[in-house]
Design an enzyme around this catalytic site. Structure first.
Site, PDB file in Angstrom:
ATOM      1  CB  SER A   1      -0.762  22.129  49.233  1.00 20.08           C
ATOM      2  OG  SER A   1       0.300  21.350  49.714  1.00 20.08           O
TER       3      SER A   1
ATOM      4  CB  ILE B   1      28.576  30.128  42.760  1.00 21.22           C
ATOM      5  CG1 ILE B   1      27.603  29.065  42.280  1.00 21.22           C
ATOM      6  CG2 ILE B   1      28.597  30.179  44.273  1.00 21.22           C
ATOM      7  CD1 ILE B   1      27.839  28.638  40.869  1.00 21.22           C
TER       8      ILE B   1
ATOM      9  CD  GLU C   1      -6.770  25.998  52.326  1.00 21.37           C
ATOM     10  OE1 GLU C   1      -5.750  25.459  51.831  1.00 21.37           O
ATOM     11  OE2 GLU C   1      -6.935  26.120  53.559  1.00 21.37           O
TER      12      GLU C   1
ATOM     13  CG  ASN D   1      29.771  44.560  58.314  1.00 19.99           C
ATOM     14  OD1 ASN D   1      29.653  43.513  57.689  1.00 19.99           O
ATOM     15  ND2 ASN D   1      29.743  44.608  59.631  1.00 19.99           N
TER      16      ASN D   1
ATOM     17  CB  CYS E   1      -5.839  22.343  52.695  1.00 17.23           C
ATOM     18  SG  CYS E   1      -4.111  22.532  52.149  1.00 17.23           S
TER      19      CYS E   1
ATOM     20  CD  GLU F   1      26.460  33.792  51.446  1.00 21.68           C
ATOM     21  OE1 GLU F   1      27.471  33.746  50.726  1.00 21.68           O
ATOM     22  OE2 GLU F   1      25.485  34.542  51.207  1.00 21.68           O
TER      23      GLU F   1
ATOM     24  CE  LYS G   1      -7.155  23.888  56.359  1.00 25.10           C
ATOM     25  NZ  LYS G   1      -6.188  24.905  55.843  1.00 25.10           N
TER      26      LYS G   1
END
Lengths: 636, 636
Positions: free
Chosen positions: B197, B333, B44, B415, B171, B444, B130
């Site tokens: 997609s 992590i 597309e 902060n 699509c 978060e 479409k």
């Protein structure tokens, strides 16, 4: 001549405040009842506010709005009250017939409608759905709603003055003159329109022209009710009005404040009704006497835009419950005008100005800021950034010497100053429960002439973010005020009122500079603002190509090579700073095409407006240029 | 049985790169011609890339796409090539008849279509529009396009194997089984679908199930071509395939890489054609022999999501021409997994890790980061933030003592640490022409557990921004991998390949902490991540209410009061951190409902999800709470 008594309820609707909005409607219903009003009209989506965006994807939210509307219905008496709300077929108490028609024939399976629900005599008498769902500019109506059918029902009321056939439209519907004409041709003697129509420059005049044209074409009077107040980046300017079929303004509410008008509208002669007709029955048996309605004067462009900024900025701070701001005062025109807007919106006690001179700041930077603060009566403190700047410069400079054999791109060190200022303001704001007001203008935002996470730090909508630096007259004659023009206008307002003009003369007259490098001026990096702003408006709002813009400069006497280079430089900067604009605070929209949800652009795009006829891959633009894409290093 | 030879061109389409995209199509057309292919299918909007967003509002952009398509037509020979492009009625060379039909009966006056243009024998033979224009999730198709009519034409080709009637869809059309069935019932013997997609977790399996169901219902084989590569926040995963009418996968291209397949598709028996039929004439007079097509194996959830992250992150950096990143390594992590993704996307020489210990950092913060960097072979430097932190703390502390009689809210000082880190990274990146990679996760982001302009600084898409901290199994059984799960999976992949697992064991096992205050752990401020993540997914993706979520916890044995308080706290945090999410970098979308354009929420909203049945005004939440709305002070 038969007259329909309508009440235009220009309410300060707040998104998500279903209780508060419903209470305001209920109070208006009470006043309408006492004034023996036939039809009360509220703004579009009054119950929930507009735009609710993806809150409308939540079944509980829609159910709460429908429930609040049904509770309002319990209080409906003789006045027919038109209440804007999201509404589903399932919520319609009596299915079938004309009342369900708005829901039955839409091509999309989406059940939700942007509706005007008609409350009367303790019940939901009917529900009317918006037909035209805008998907341009800031609007996403088709994301949430299915469309009502084009030939929805009309409504018959028995007023003390005789029967009247009423047509109902929602916002976008009224901008299609053919649609209004069809409603009248089908038998409506008067048409009312529920709106949440955001302000843009010249919009009140444009709206009036459209309503006059539609009323004249349809041969019916129109009653138009708009919301009022600031909602995120949008400002509803009110200015609700009634125009007669001959274009006369019969009534106009004040702009930018909550207001209410009761108007006896002379309706068009009865015509045969060719659509489904919902008979609402009698309203009041008799009428009280009411005063002639107000016809508020239109504002001039400067006053209109300035009020939009004050409204949008102030309402945001109040709506999030933190009507207190900190802002950096550089002695420049942008921060000065922003401070004046903040004081006009929240009062001097709620505004804290902070001067943060750095290694290249002029003396005037602090003295001009101090003078401004004194005029405004706000707190002003000076917090130099020299110490942390010197430390980071030494530490990171040593690291870079090891890593890349030098101090790297000089813009990094300009950005460092701006980021230390942003960090300082955010710390003061976080410590004291205040918001930070950023002060960059639309010209700077367009070309990326700001530091991401630096001077763009802000947790209020940017009051100047949709103002060009200079005033531009648009092709249709509309005046688009800029920062300098509004600053001078505000000073003149003060003078006329016998007050000290808040903005110091030297702030108004000195050359624009970021003061991030020795002797730096904006004109080192950018064309003169008059040139830049004219190019930007024509590019952004009229989609002019680089070639067309360059031809425009040549017509003004520019050398063709210089013209092409200037245009290409400007458009290249606009393209390559999209990544920055994605991360700045929203701005109070006043222009016809603001950055943000009004201009949705890909970031990683290989399309270059600078060379539209021969797009160059982005990679070719990176590397040597200080204005490398997505680097955060664009000037300042 | 008649076979149609199709070529699935799974191209790495780039937004705005009209020249590059057209060149890729032209090369595929050459290969198709040599392989005596009947029908070449591209993704597309191949010519322009997808989504082009408001570039489509620019007449010059659309004209350039049409021009590029017409140039492709010049090169069309015997193969019928279906090219995805924006297209207007005006661009159709031969108006009238079936070819213009897609443009004539749409209700909206919008002239632009999301089209599959059929090129054959040196000309544009037809253009197919479409029909279903998605306006949900990340899609804004109705903002740009008018809809093609539902009953568009079919196309007849004379192949070496006999005549074949072809149906074309774009699509979204293929997700409506009824629509596919109608096309087959109208006479199509095979249907091809052009797609862009985007990947979300489980999407390849979902897509396959839908295609199988549609093919079976319609009784025709389907050829499905998807784009591939990262475009801003979206990742196209390819995986183009052909399913037979009985659901058999006849061919499947590889995922997340450019690929191409030639497939001889056994078409359904001929049926009477009940729609306009465009006769395209003969393709090739004979056929070459081609190898049996590949059938790529599906990936498991971890591999799929990880590849999506690497693709989205890497393609963005390459597409903006700056494939070099700086990122902060905290020993935790999140930054560890982000670094591994960055190295897998760009190579170790393109990734610079910086440790920035502060006053409350653990020793492990630097040693774990150093170990990770050594495993990855990337440069690692340590730049403490202590000096500027001490200076700003003293300077601003003294000012606040004067202004408010104390140091204000403690979160401000947390902060400050994060913002000094963000400023440090941005300076290094700006100096060296690199991008900054931020590393916050979706958990978060949801609850605002990050510092605006601090750890959220970033100029790449956030590779982890759409990953929860922990792995969650969705209601339909789809596994949604989290940060910990992917980190362990990536380590296991290394082990299986005989390499050192990149992420240190202590990074995987130590308690999560922002290390911004003495002894701080995430669990001081938030429920355990397993609880938080399950609540978030159910709330965000299923629109569960506070009451429903609390009931779910009670079912698991929670005390009702604690359950309600926990849910209310989490949902309150989500609501009140919307202002922060507006200003963070985009994230690589892998979940079914990512923050960003997939979830558009008002900021100044009085609707509270925490207490949906009785919304409290925002003002009541401000003041004493550390999590004051719009303050920038939400924890960290």
């Amino acid at each position: 001549m038969t007259r329909l008594r309508i009440l235009l309820a220009q309410l300060p609707v707040r998104v998500g405040d279903l209780d508060g909005n419903a209470a305001a409607v209920r109070e208006a219903m009470g006043r309408a009842e006492r004034a023996t009003v036939d039809v009360l009209v509220t703004p579009e989506m009054t119950v929930t506010g507009y735009p609710c965006e993806d809150l409308l994807a939540e079944p509980a939210f829609v159910a709460a709005a429908e429930s609040a509307t049904l509770t309002l219905a319990d209080h409906a008496a003789r006045t027919v009250s038109l209440v804007g709300t999201p509404w589903t077929a399932a919520a319609l108490p009596a299915a079938g017939g004309a009342r369900a028609q708005a829901w039955t024939t839409d091509a999309t399976p989406r059940p939700l409608r942007n509706a005007a629900v008609l409350l009367h005599d303790g019940r939901v008498a009917a529900a009317h759905a918006k037909h035209l769902l805008p998907t341009y500019s800031v609007f996403d109506d088709a994301r949430h709603f299915g469309a009502g059918v084009r030939d929805q029902a009309l409504y018959r009321l028995e007023t003390p003055d005789g029967p009247v056939v009423l047509g109902v439209l929602v916002c976008e519907d009224a901008w299609d003159t053919d649609l209004v004409t069809e409603v009248a041709a089908a038998g409506a003697q008067v048409v009312v329109v529920l709106n949440a129509s955001p302000y843009t420059v010249g919009k009140p005049a444009l709206r009036l022209a459209q309503l006059r044209a539609a009323a004249a074409a349809a041969g019916v009077p129109l009653g138009y009710v708009n919301a009022v107040g600031g909602q995120d980046d949008l400002v509803y300017d009110g200015g609700s009005l009634v125009v007669d079929a001959d274009g006369t303004v019969l009534a106009r509410a004040a702009a930018f404040v909550a207001d209410e008008l009761v108007v006896d509208v002379p309706v068009a002669p009865a015509r045969p009704v060719t659509r489904d007709l919902v008979d609402l029955g009698p309203t009041h048996p008799w009428r009280t006497t009411v005063a002639a309605p107000a016809v508020a004067e239109p504002m001039d462009a400067d006053a209109e835009v300035y009020r939009a900024l004050v409204t949008g900025f102030g309402d945001y701070c109040r709506r999030v419950g933190m009507p207190k701001v900190v802002l950096g005062l550089s002695g420049g025109i942008d921060s000065a005008l922003a401070a004046v807007v903040a004081v006009d919106a929240l009062g001097p006690d709620a505004v804290w100005g902070v001067g943060m001179p750095g290694p290249y700041s002029s003396d005037g930077s602090v003295t001009d800021a101090a003078e401004l603060a004194a005029h405004l009566g706000i707190r002003f403190d000076v917090v130099p950034i020299g110490a942390p700047y010197v430390e980071r410069e030494a530490t990171l400079g040593a690291l870079l010497a090891d890593a890349v054999g030098g101090t790297g791109h000089p813009v990094a060190w300009e950005n460092l100053q701006a980021r230390l200022r942003g960090t300082t303001l955010m710390t003061l704001a976080n410590a004291t429960g205040a918001l930070v007001c950023t002060t960059g203008n639309r010209s700077e935002s367009a070309v990326g002439y700001f530091t991401l996470y630096g001077d763009s730090c802000g947790t209020t909508p940017n009051p100047l973010g949709d103002l060009l630096k200079t005033t531009v007259t648009l092709r249709d004659g509309t005046v688009l005020p800029g920062v300098y023009g509004l600053a001078r206008w505000r000073n003149a307002q003060a003078t006329a009122a016998g007050q000290v003009p808040p903005i110091p003369v030297s702030t108004l007259t000195k050359p624009a500079s970021a003061e991030l490098a020795p002797g730096q001026q904006d004109s080192d990096s950018l064309p003169p603002y008059e040139v830049l702003d004219a190019l930007l408006v024509t590019f952004l709002e009229e989609h002019a190509t680089a070639d067309e813009l360059a031809a425009g400069l040549v017509e003004q006497g520019w050398d063709p090579t210089v013209a092409a280079a200037t245009v290409n430089r400007v458009l290249g900067l606009v393209d390559r700073s999209e990544f920055k604009r994605r991360q700045v605070p929203m701005r109070v929209k006043v222009s016809r095409l603001a950055f943000g949800r009004d201009r949705r652009m890909p970031v990683a795009s290989h399309w270059s407006h600078a060379t539209a006829s021969a797009p160059a891959p982005l990679a070719a633009l990176a590397g040597s240029s200080a204005h490398a894409p997505s680097s955060g290093t664009v000037a300042r």
